[in-house]
Design a protein around this motif. Sequence first.
Motif, PDB file in Angstrom:
ATOM      1  N   VAL A 164      53.326  28.158 -27.014  1.00 59.48           N
ATOM      2  CA  VAL A 164      54.517  27.726 -26.992  1.00 59.48           C
ATOM      3  C   VAL A 164      54.448  26.649 -28.221  1.00 59.48           C
ATOM      4  N   GLY A 224      55.354  27.704 -32.074  1.00 60.44           N
ATOM      5  CA  GLY A 224      56.626  26.855 -32.610  1.00 60.44           C
ATOM      6  C   GLY A 224      56.336  26.095 -33.744  1.00 60.44           C
ATOM      7  N   ARG A 267      55.864  22.208 -26.253  1.00 60.14           N
ATOM      8  CA  ARG A 267      56.122  22.760 -27.555  1.00 60.14           C
ATOM      9  C   ARG A 267      56.371  21.696 -28.675  1.00 60.14           C
TER      10      ARG A 267
END
Length: 301
Positions: A219, A223, A47
């Motif tokens: 991810v 993000g 992330r």
Amino acid sequence: MADASADRILFAVALRLGSVLLFQCMNSAIKLAEAQGATLGEILFFRQFGAACLITLVIMAGPGLASVKTARFGAHVLRAAMGLTAMVFTFVALLALPLAESTSIAFTMPIFATILGALLLREPTGWHRWAAVVAGFVGVLIVAQPGSGHFPLSGALSGLAAALTTASVSILLRQIARTEATMTTVFWFSALSVLPLGIVYAFVAQPHDAIGWCLLASVGILGGIAQIFMTSSIRYGPVSLVVPMDYSSLIWATLFGWLLFDVLPTPMTWIGAPIIIASGLYIVWREHVRRRPTTDKAVSA
């Protein structure tokens, strides 16, 4: 000039709605990555690593890395520590709860921000907003159904802890924003997060199939883009207008929960979530009303 202003506001709303959709896509990718065998440490690392790479590229293509030079490095370290703590709690709640329920509990962030603002910043908080705070927590109790065993209580508590720490970050960001540009803050949060998460990743890294790697990569990418959209929305529109757009995330959480995981919100969630949303919207509106006299005075000066 009026048309230009209207265009900027519409653009701000579009950016915020886009960030909401992308964050929910990221949340879905997180749950799917875990189903493919990814651990929490791996998900957290990808992330922030993906976001750090993306934001660095955006800054290099724009004002350049020299623009993120800061004299408040300590404040950015504190922000990174608090932000990582909030992210850990958020992801734990996300993995433990259905998408709609975890999203509904995350809506308590403005409630905690009101409490912290009153306690730490001594902000004036009348009975209107305190009533909204109480109503919001009633909504949480309805959604969580403590003692019913509907879903892990630890997940609901993690969601509340995530909202509290996120609200704490928002309080800190008010102080940092007085001297630091938005992209500077975003860059240092992502960059400073990669080091500790990289150490964690070294201990938990494991092989994955192509689907697993794609989900982990998505991810970070989703993000990072969502974070840029969310941050940019504040540049083009007032906070009181763009922040309520965040509540549209419940629509996407319900849809993705149904399509990807065959899970729909419980009847109690349909009752509790609107109460939480209404309390949050009322808090935002009261904040707008409270600040309006100051804004009008500044404009007329």
